[in-house]
Structures are given as structure tokens and as C-alpha cells.
Scaffold this motif. Structure first.
Motif, PDB file in Angstrom:
ATOM      1  N   ASP A   1       0.554  -1.615  -4.518  1.00 18.45           N
ATOM      2  CA  ASP A   1       0.997  -0.468  -5.304  1.00 18.45           C
ATOM      3  C   ASP A   1       1.466  -0.868  -6.705  1.00 18.45           C
TER       4      ASP A   1
ATOM      5  N   CYS B   1      -1.464  -1.410  -8.851  1.00 17.95           N
ATOM      6  CA  CYS B   1      -2.140  -0.134  -9.092  1.00 17.95           C
ATOM      7  C   CYS B   1      -1.377   0.697 -10.129  1.00 17.95           C
TER       8      CYS B   1
ATOM      9  N   THR C   1       0.839  -1.197   0.000  1.00 14.45           N
ATOM     10  CA  THR C   1       0.000   0.000   0.000  1.00 14.45           C
ATOM     11  C   THR C   1       0.873   1.245   0.000  1.00 14.45           C
TER      12      THR C   1
ATOM     13  N   ARG D   1       0.548   4.972  -5.149  1.00 11.63           N
ATOM     14  CA  ARG D   1      -0.158   4.622  -6.385  1.00 11.63           C
ATOM     15  C   ARG D   1      -1.552   4.055  -6.105  1.00 11.63           C
ATOM     16  N   VAL D   2      -1.746   3.471  -4.936  1.00 11.15           N
ATOM     17  CA  VAL D   2      -3.075   2.974  -4.581  1.00 11.15           C
ATOM     18  C   VAL D   2      -4.064   4.137  -4.545  1.00 11.15           C
TER      19      VAL D   2
ATOM     20  N   PHE E   1      -4.621   5.587  -8.045  1.00 13.38           N
ATOM     21  CA  PHE E   1      -5.468   4.733  -8.881  1.00 13.38           C
ATOM     22  C   PHE E   1      -6.918   4.796  -8.409  1.00 13.38           C
ATOM     23  N   GLU E   2      -7.128   4.797  -7.108  1.00 10.84           N
ATOM     24  CA  GLU E   2      -8.491   4.894  -6.601  1.00 10.84           C
ATOM     25  C   GLU E   2      -9.148   6.206  -7.032  1.00 10.84           C
TER      26      GLU E   2
ATOM     27  N   GLY F   1      -7.288  -8.007  -9.768  1.00 11.30           N
ATOM     28  CA  GLY F   1      -7.661  -6.770  -9.099  1.00 11.30           C
ATOM     29  C   GLY F   1      -9.122  -6.445  -9.304  1.00 11.30           C
TER      30      GLY F   1
ATOM     31  N   THR G   1      -9.974   0.026  -3.951  1.00  8.61           N
ATOM     32  CA  THR G   1      -9.412  -1.072  -4.731  1.00  8.61           C
ATOM     33  C   THR G   1      -9.388  -2.348  -3.899  1.00  8.61           C
TER      34      THR G   1
ATOM     35  N   THR H   1      -5.259  -5.084 -14.045  1.00  6.22           N
ATOM     36  CA  THR H   1      -4.183  -4.927 -13.064  1.00  6.22           C
ATOM     37  C   THR H   1      -3.579  -6.307 -12.775  1.00  6.22           C
TER      38      THR H   1
END
Length: 376
Positions: free
Chosen positions: A241, A244, A30, A33-34, A37-38, A189, A52, A186
Motif C-alpha cells: 500500500d 501504491c 495490501t 491504495r493497492v 492504484f490498480e 514496482g 500490481t 513506486t
């Protein structure tokens, strides 16, 4: 000539570079990028929150849990879907009630769902079969009147629109899948999206073991700054990450993917329009689908014959899907064949032709020719 798969990911050098950059960073699980992306998924879906998850099935489990689904509840699910749509709710103890589907789209029939909704109904789950959005307005009218929540299983339909609104903004809570054969990937995912802050918080908490880190909400905040509590059980469904990073790169090409899939769809429609004994997928005028599947329906009891012919000639077609209650698990619970005749008929005729953004014209013309030969 090599085999033609029914689905395939589209990975380019920018995707690879994004993953390599993430691997060389300080964050593998985590990280930044998480969140990025969210935020991008939420924008695509037209909502305030995206959470995510490790895969699309996890997204369904998280969404049902956030909706408060439990052993005293019923969840209405279309019969024509992958088993996860029902299994994720059943894992929480809910009773699954199967609704029949529309003849043209294969999506849940709002009239069938209306006949099944009662005081015990917690959620009505709609599945956007093949990428074609469900009749969200009719379903939302139904759930609003009954007090149930509308969940949209949009594993097939990210970037589709319904009456000018993006999939993700149509239901109370929506789930996506980013499996390689889906519209973007992903690797593994998924995501849960919603405009409801309470649902978003419940989803985020369930996705992360049920941990409460906000000191204002903790029962024993005096324990110290390291302290975290579990008030209700959850699971580890986090998307790392690294994946993501891939998702962010893929999402930048979502319009390109949609355009390419539309081109494949149109070429099939043109090439197969005059074939007798074949029903082609419908598209309602108030929708703009992101096509995930190209489902044909073979009439006259010839589905197996055509399926075997295409496979023998290197076209690796699939069938989507066996009615969920035909699975032995549900049969053992007392569900019986004949409950949803439209879905059963759809299944008996359906073959999914190859559909992916990078499907070349020559390969697609080969598929069209073989389908024609099989039926002639």
C-alpha cells in the motif's frame, strides 16, 4: 558542476505526503491504495484490469505464467532488451527464440518474428525500446494467425500511444515497470494489464502464491471461512500500500512528466541534428512516445571513445542493451553471436544520453556541447 545522471526520479512534496499518510494508516501491505492504484493504472492503459507487482521483472514473470508458458513452449523475444524479458520466460522452462529488431526504432521486427513463429510458440514479446511503441498491429496479426499471445513489455512506455490507442490496450497482456529511472515510480514496482478476464485472474492468483479464496472455486470449502487453497504454485509478488500511495501521486503527474520528457527530446534533436557521425532516435508518425531513453548511435567505431569522454566529463551515460544472448548464461545454452545482426550493430553504436523529466536546460546544453566536442 556536478555529474549528470542518465536517469532520475522526480519526487515532490505531494509524493512525500502521500507516503507519510500511508505510513500512518492501518495499512502497510495490501490495503485500499493497492486497489485504487490498480484502477488508475487500468484507466491509463485503457483496459479493464491491472495487477500490481513488486517490480517490473515480477510483472513479466506473472504475465508469462498467466499466459501458461511452460517447458514445452517457445517464447519469441527481441535481442535488444534488458535480460529480464527473456529470463522471466526461461524461469518457467520456456525455450527463448531471439528475433532481430528494426533498424530505426530498435523494436522487434515483425518480419523477423514471423520467420520464427511455429506451433510451439506460446508468446511473442514486444519491447517498446526507449518508449517508442512497437508495431502492435503487425504483431497482433501475426499472433492471432498463429494462436500465440502477444505480450508487450512496456517498461519504457507507459502513457505512450500507438495510432491513437494507449500502450496497455495494444497486446493481449502488457507489463509496466515503476523503477526510479522509468517514466513514473513506486521506488520498486510494476504492473500487469489486460482486457482478458481469464488472464487477469491467472495473473492475480500467481502474484499471490496461487491462493484460491473464492469458496465457489475451492475443493474443500467446508473447511471454514478462513480456508484458502493452492491449486497451482505462485509467488509473493505483491506491491504494498505504501508504494501504491507513491504510485497514485506520481500517476497524477504523468501528463506533466510526458510533456517534460518531450521537451528534453526535442532539445536534443535540435541541438544534435547537424552532428556528423551521429544517428538520432526515430519517431514514426503513428506514435506519440513517452520518451524513457534518448539513444544516440555513434558511427565509425567511435562509441567507446565518445562514451569514455562523456563519463570523464561528468555525463553519466549508459548503454542499452547488450544483446541478451551475449550473456554467458545464454551462451552456455548454445546461443551464438551473429544471430541478430541489426540488434548487434545497434548495441555496438548505442549510448543513452541523460533523459528525465527534471533535466534542466543548462545541464542538457552541457550534454549537447560535450557530445559535439567528442565527435568534432
Amino acid at each position: 558542476m556536478g555529474p549528470i545522471p542518465y536517469g532520475r526520479q522526480s519526487i515532490d512534496d505531494e509524493d512525500v505526503a502521500a507516503v507519510v499518510e500511508a505510513l500512518r494508516s492501518d495499512w502497510l501491505t495490501t490495503g485500499p491504495r493497492v486497489a485504487e492504484f490498480e484502477a488508475a493504472i487500468a484507466t491509463t492503459a485503457g483496459v479493464s484490469d491491472a495487477i500490481t507487482t513488486s517490480n517490473g521483472t515480477a510483472a513479466l514473470h506473472v504475465a508469462y505464467a498467466a499466459a501458461g508458458v511452460g517447458p514445452i513452449d517457445e517464447v519469441v523475444v527481441p535481442a535488444l532488451t534488458f535480460v529480464a524479458t527473456a529470463a522471466a520466460a526461461a524461469q518457467l522452462g520456456a525455450t527463448i527464440v531471439f528475433a532481430d529488431v528494426e533498424e530505426d526504432t530498435g523494436n522487434i521486427d515483425p518480419r523477423a518474428a514471423a520467420a520464427l513463429v511455429n506451433d510451439a510458440t506460446r508468446v511473442v514479446a514486444a519491447v517498446d525500446y526507449a518508449g517508442h511503441p512497437s508495431d502492435a498491429d503487425a504483431l497482433k496479426t501475426l499472433t492471432s494467425a498463429s494462436g500465440a499471445l502477444l505480450l508487450e513489455d512496456a517498461a519504457h512506455s507507459i502513457a505512450s500511444t500507438y495510432r491513437g490507442r494507449p500502450v496497455g490496450s495494444l497486446a493481449d497482456i502488457t507489463t509496466f515497470s515503476f523503477f526510479p529511472t522509468k517514466n513514473m515510480t513506486t521506488a520498486e514496482g510494476g504492473a500487469v494489464v489486460t482486457d482478458d478476464p481469464a488472464l487477469a485472474e491467472a495473473a492475480r492468483r500467481f502474484r499471490n502464491h496461487g491462493l484460491v479464496r473464492d469458496r465457489a472455486l475451492q475443493r474443500r470449502p467446508e473447511e471454514g471461512p478462513w480456508h484458502q487453497e493452492v491449486h497451482s504454485l505462485g509467488l509473493n509478488y505483491r506491491l504494498p500500500d505504501v508504494l501504491c500511495a507513491l504510485g497514485l501521486s506520481q500517476l497524477r503527474r504523468i501528463v506533466e512528466f510526458k510533456t517534460a520528457r518531450a521537451r528534453v527530446f526535442d532539445r536534443y534533436m535540435d541541438g544534435l541534428a547537424d552532428v556528423e557521425g551521429l544517428t538520432l532516435p526515430a519517431r514514426r508518425p503513428d506514435t506519440d512516445p513517452m520518451w524513457h531513453l534518448f539513444p544516440i548511435r555513434v558511427q565509425g567505431g567511435r562509441r567507446r571513445e565518445v562514451f569514455d569522454f562523456l563519463r570523464a566529463n561528468g555525463v553519466l551515460v549508459q548503454v542499452n542493451y547488450i544483446p541478451v544472448y551475449w550473456h554467458p548464461y545464454f551462451e552456455d545454452l548454445g546461443y551464438r553471436r551473429g544471430m541478430c545482426p541489426v540488434a548487434e550493430r545497434y548495441y555496438a553504436e548505442e549510448i543513452s544520453l541523460p533523459m528525465y523529466a527534471s533535466l534542466g536546460e543548462s545541464d542538457q546544453l552541457r550534454v549537447i556541447d560535450l557530445v559535439r566536442r567528442a565527435l568534432e
